[in-house]
Design a protein around this motif. Structure first.
Motif, PDB file in Angstrom:
ATOM      1  N   ALA A 167       0.871  -1.185   0.000  1.00 40.41           N
ATOM      2  CA  ALA A 167       0.000   0.000   0.000  1.00 40.41           C
ATOM      3  C   ALA A 167       0.901   1.225   0.000  1.00 40.41           C
ATOM      4  CB  ALA A 167      -0.901  -0.006   1.232  1.00 40.41           C
ATOM      5  N   ALA A 168       0.425   2.299  -0.596  1.00 39.55           N
ATOM      6  CA  ALA A 168       1.253   3.519  -0.637  1.00 39.55           C
ATOM      7  C   ALA A 168       0.357   4.748  -0.678  1.00 39.55           C
ATOM      8  CB  ALA A 168       2.149   3.486  -1.873  1.00 39.55           C
ATOM      9  N   SER A 169       0.887   5.830  -0.130  1.00 43.01           N
ATOM     10  CA  SER A 169       0.233   7.140  -0.264  1.00 43.01           C
ATOM     11  C   SER A 169       1.089   7.962  -1.210  1.00 43.01           C
ATOM     12  CB  SER A 169       0.175   7.855   1.081  1.00 43.01           C
ATOM     13  OG  SER A 169      -0.559   7.071   1.981  1.00 43.01           O
ATOM     14  N   HIS A 170       0.436   8.778  -2.007  1.00 46.57           N
ATOM     15  CA  HIS A 170       1.174   9.524  -3.025  1.00 46.57           C
ATOM     16  C   HIS A 170       0.376  10.781  -3.376  1.00 46.57           C
ATOM     17  CE1 HIS A 170       4.229   9.692  -6.156  1.00 46.57           C
ATOM     18  NE2 HIS A 170       3.298  10.021  -7.023  1.00 46.57           N
ATOM     19  N   SER A 171       1.081  11.900  -3.597  1.00 46.31           N
ATOM     20  CA  SER A 171       0.373  13.133  -3.984  1.00 46.31           C
ATOM     21  C   SER A 171       0.642  13.449  -5.443  1.00 46.31           C
ATOM     22  CB  SER A 171       0.864  14.323  -3.161  1.00 46.31           C
ATOM     23  OG  SER A 171       0.611  14.079  -1.821  1.00 46.31           O
ATOM     24  N   ILE A 172      -0.408  13.784  -6.167  1.00 47.55           N
ATOM     25  CA  ILE A 172      -0.247  14.268  -7.541  1.00 47.55           C
ATOM     26  C   ILE A 172      -1.103  15.520  -7.647  1.00 47.55           C
ATOM     27  CG2 ILE A 172      -0.554  13.799  -9.995  1.00 47.55           C
ATOM     28  CD1 ILE A 172      -0.245  10.850  -9.443  1.00 47.55           C
ATOM     29  N   THR A 173      -0.467  16.633  -8.003  1.00 46.78           N
ATOM     30  CA  THR A 173      -1.083  17.971  -7.931  1.00 46.78           C
ATOM     31  C   THR A 173      -1.854  18.089  -6.608  1.00 46.78           C
ATOM     32  OG1 THR A 173      -2.944  17.227  -9.311  1.00 46.78           O
ATOM     33  CG2 THR A 173      -1.144  18.377 -10.424  1.00 46.78           C
ATOM     34  N   HIS A 174      -3.177  18.339  -6.634  1.00 46.75           N
ATOM     35  CA  HIS A 174      -3.884  18.494  -5.362  1.00 46.75           C
ATOM     36  C   HIS A 174      -4.666  17.229  -5.006  1.00 46.75           C
ATOM     37  CE1 HIS A 174      -6.470  19.683  -8.621  1.00 46.75           C
ATOM     38  NE2 HIS A 174      -7.510  19.390  -7.875  1.00 46.75           N
ATOM     39  N   HIS A 175      -4.235  16.093  -5.553  1.00 44.29           N
ATOM     40  CA  HIS A 175      -4.898  14.820  -5.228  1.00 44.29           C
ATOM     41  C   HIS A 175      -4.056  14.049  -4.220  1.00 44.29           C
ATOM     42  CE1 HIS A 175      -6.459  15.906  -9.213  1.00 44.29           C
ATOM     43  NE2 HIS A 175      -7.582  15.350  -8.778  1.00 44.29           N
ATOM     44  N   ALA A 176      -4.715  13.502  -3.214  1.00 40.68           N
ATOM     45  CA  ALA A 176      -4.026  12.659  -2.228  1.00 40.68           C
ATOM     46  C   ALA A 176      -4.443  11.220  -2.487  1.00 40.68           C
ATOM     47  CB  ALA A 176      -4.409  13.096  -0.821  1.00 40.68           C
ATOM     48  N   LEU A 177      -3.538  10.462  -3.091  1.00 41.74           N
ATOM     49  CA  LEU A 177      -3.882   9.078  -3.455  1.00 41.74           C
ATOM     50  C   LEU A 177      -3.540   8.118  -2.327  1.00 41.74           C
ATOM     51  CD1 LEU A 177      -3.105  10.372  -6.405  1.00 41.74           C
ATOM     52  CD2 LEU A 177      -3.006   7.992  -7.047  1.00 41.74           C
ATOM     53  N   LYS A 178      -4.431   7.165  -2.127  1.00 39.23           N
ATOM     54  CA  LYS A 178      -4.129   6.008  -1.277  1.00 39.23           C
ATOM     55  C   LYS A 178      -4.345   4.795  -2.172  1.00 39.23           C
ATOM     56  CE  LYS A 178      -4.856   7.669   3.375  1.00 39.23           C
ATOM     57  NZ  LYS A 178      -3.451   8.011   3.457  1.00 39.23           N
ATOM     58  N   VAL A 179      -3.274   4.062  -2.398  1.00 35.69           N
ATOM     59  CA  VAL A 179      -3.345   2.961  -3.355  1.00 35.69           C
ATOM     60  C   VAL A 179      -2.944   1.670  -2.668  1.00 35.69           C
ATOM     61  CG1 VAL A 179      -2.571   2.143  -5.621  1.00 35.69           C
ATOM     62  CG2 VAL A 179      -2.644   4.589  -5.144  1.00 35.69           C
ATOM     63  N   GLU A 180      -3.728   0.637  -2.902  1.00 37.12           N
ATOM     64  CA  GLU A 180      -3.292  -0.676  -2.415  1.00 37.12           C
ATOM     65  C   GLU A 180      -3.079  -1.587  -3.612  1.00 37.12           C
ATOM     66  OE1 GLU A 180      -6.222  -2.355   0.197  1.00 37.12           O
ATOM     67  OE2 GLU A 180      -7.555  -2.814  -1.466  1.00 37.12           O
ATOM     68  N   LEU A 181      -2.125  -2.489  -3.424  1.00 31.53           N
ATOM     69  CA  LEU A 181      -1.789  -3.424  -4.500  1.00 31.53           C
ATOM     70  C   LEU A 181      -2.155  -4.826  -4.046  1.00 31.53           C
ATOM     71  CD1 LEU A 181      -0.419  -3.801  -7.265  1.00 31.53           C
ATOM     72  CD2 LEU A 181       1.763  -4.031  -6.078  1.00 31.53           C
ATOM     73  N   ARG A 182      -2.942  -5.520  -4.883  1.00 29.88           N
ATOM     74  CA  ARG A 182      -3.366  -6.876  -4.536  1.00 29.88           C
ATOM     75  C   ARG A 182      -2.968  -7.846  -5.637  1.00 29.88           C
ATOM     76  NH1 ARG A 182      -6.965  -7.516  -0.353  1.00 29.88           N
ATOM     77  NH2 ARG A 182      -7.538  -5.551   0.640  1.00 29.88           N
ATOM     78  N   LYS A 183      -2.642  -9.045  -5.219  1.00 29.42           N
ATOM     79  CA  LYS A 183      -2.369 -10.093  -6.212  1.00 29.42           C
ATOM     80  C   LYS A 183      -3.685 -10.492  -6.855  1.00 29.42           C
ATOM     81  CE  LYS A 183       1.907 -12.184  -5.427  1.00 29.42           C
ATOM     82  NZ  LYS A 183       2.766 -13.285  -5.512  1.00 29.42           N
ATOM     83  N   ALA A 184      -3.619 -10.878  -8.114  1.00 35.47           N
ATOM     84  CA  ALA A 184      -4.848 -11.336  -8.787  1.00 35.47           C
ATOM     85  C   ALA A 184      -4.462 -12.234  -9.949  1.00 35.47           C
ATOM     86  CB  ALA A 184      -5.632 -10.130  -9.288  1.00 35.47           C
ATOM     87  N   SER A 185      -5.405 -13.007 -10.416  1.00 38.57           N
ATOM     88  CA  SER A 185      -5.163 -13.776 -11.641  1.00 38.57           C
ATOM     89  C   SER A 185      -6.309 -13.490 -12.595  1.00 38.57           C
ATOM     90  CB  SER A 185      -5.080 -15.276 -11.385  1.00 38.57           C
ATOM     91  OG  SER A 185      -5.366 -15.585 -10.069  1.00 38.57           O
ATOM     92  N   PRO A 186      -6.008 -13.421 -13.890  1.00 40.69           N
ATOM     93  CA  PRO A 186      -7.070 -13.114 -14.848  1.00 40.69           C
ATOM     94  C   PRO A 186      -8.035 -14.286 -14.958  1.00 40.69           C
ATOM     95  CG  PRO A 186      -5.005 -13.603 -15.979  1.00 40.69           C
ATOM     96  CD  PRO A 186      -4.719 -13.681 -14.523  1.00 40.69           C
ATOM     97  N   GLN A 187      -9.290 -13.973 -15.231  1.00 37.58           N
ATOM     98  CA  GLN A 187     -10.252 -15.075 -15.386  1.00 37.58           C
ATOM     99  C   GLN A 187      -9.935 -15.849 -16.656  1.00 37.58           C
ATOM    100  OE1 GLN A 187     -14.193 -13.408 -15.144  1.00 37.58           O
ATOM    101  NE2 GLN A 187     -13.914 -12.924 -12.983  1.00 37.58           N
ATOM    102  N   ASN A 188     -10.002 -17.179 -16.533  1.00 35.11           N
ATOM    103  CA  ASN A 188      -9.673 -18.036 -17.681  1.00 35.11           C
ATOM    104  C   ASN A 188     -10.539 -17.710 -18.884  1.00 35.11           C
ATOM    105  OD1 ASN A 188      -7.571 -19.399 -16.657  1.00 35.11           O
ATOM    106  ND2 ASN A 188      -8.795 -21.103 -15.844  1.00 35.11           N
TER     107      ASN A 188
END
Ligand code: SF4
Length: 334
Positions: free
Chosen positions: A277-298
């Motif tokens: 997970a990470a917090s990040h600022s871009i211009t006046h946006h405060a992003l909170k992003v989480e990264l999850r593992k996933a697999s594409p549907q067959n």
């Protein structure tokens, strides 16, 4: 205000006190242009290590024009505001097509290049061509506001507009580039936003704010914009040593036209375990992003924005430091 005296004192100070910065050596139009574009909205400390590396890879407008966009973005990684890099390349294409690869020296031709506004045109023409064009940036606005005792907010367009005639009146025919840089250097190192060092200021005796004790009150404080919260869940989808990346379109609110990790909901895949997970600022946006593992549907077809990329090449695609934070958080080599 004694203009000639002020100019002489500030220029002498600049001659002895200026910082040793890479773009101040060998000030060709191309080198000045690249530095000015990099320094827009990015600090000197962030630009310094990137600048020479960029110029080694793209030493001339022609080399930049003949590169592919993703390669330019890769060398811009970490500087943010990636539209600047795209405009730089578009302008290089125009310099090659319309000016034989030579940076133009006429004001209108410089201003017509993509990504170049009045400030950048003034900087290139004064510093690289020694033409007496003025410039106004955040540092100059602050210095003028204090020096001339002008009340206003530095980001208020009406206040900024008032600064240009002052800058035009003051820019000298001799050493216009040094003068413009001296004003900016004073703002960056002495007449700083908080607690200006008036005791060390070479032009204190000309300064109205200093005389009236208003140096901390001018320019007027900005009205703070509340950051807009943004939440994303992004997916790490890996198969046989390849990772699924996503080309963000130019309709996106953030990170337009850049490669990223796919956001959940944009393709048929269910988010699994959270790996970073990470917090990040871009211009006046405060992003909170989480990264999850996933697999594409067959069997599900991949949207055209998606692309499998060898894991060893992922870093070449993901130029925004947001992705770097997430990759580091997940323990993947950055
Ligand atoms: Fe800025 Fe102080 Fe110098 Fe005035 S005297 S220009 S406020 S540093």
């Amino acid at each position: 205000m004694n203009g000639p005296l002020l100019r002489g004192e500030l220029l002498r100070w600049y001659g002895r006190a200026k910082r040793d910065l890479p773009w101040r050596k060998n000030s060709t139009p191309y080198r000045v242009w690249v530095s000015e574009i990099m320094l827009q909205q990015t600090t000197v400390a962030a630009v310094t290590p990137k600048y020479e590396a960029f110029l080694r890879r793209f030493p001339t407008p022609a080399s930049l024009a003949h590169s592919i966009e993703d390669e330019v973005l890769k060398h811009w990684a970490g500087l943010g505001y990636y539209s600047r890099a795209r405009n730089l390349r578009r302008a290089a294409l125009e310099i090659v097509a319309a000016h034989g690869g030579k940076f133009p020296s006429e004001y209108d031709a410089v201003l017509a290049l993509p990504g170049i506004g009045r400030y950048t045109a003034g900087a290139i023409l004064s510093i690289a061509f020694q033409k007496p064009y003025p410039l106004v940036d955040g540092n100059v606005i602050r210095v003028f506001s204090r020096l001339f005792g002008l009340k206003g907010r530095a980001k208020d367009p009406a206040f900024v507009k008032k600064m240009w005639p002052l800058a035009e009146r003051l820019v000298p025919a001799k050493k216009p580039g040094d003068w413009n840089q001296a004003l900016m250097e004073l703002g960056a190192t002495v007449c700083t936003p908080d607690s200006p060092s008036c005791g060390a200021c070479p032009v204190a005796r000309h300064c109205l704010a200093f005389k009236k004790g208003l140096q901390d009150a001018l320019p007027l404080p900005e009205v703070r914009r509340k950051p807009v919260p943004v939440r994303w869940t992004c997916l790490w989808i890996e198969k046989k040593g390849q990772v699924l990346l996503w080309r963000r379109s130019d309709k996106e609110r953030l990170l337009k036209n850049l490669w990223g990790l796919p956001e959940a909901g944009r393709l048929a895949a269910s988010p699994g375990r959270r790996i970073a997970a990470a917090s990040h600022s871009i211009t006046h946006h405060a992003l909170k992003v989480e990264l999850r593992k996933a697999s594409p549907q067959n069997g599900a077809a991949l949207p055209h924005e998606a692309k499998w990329v060898p894991r060893s090449e992922v870093r070449d695609y993901l130029v925004s430091s947001l992705w770097l934070k997430l990759l580091k958080g997940a323990g993947y080599p950055a």
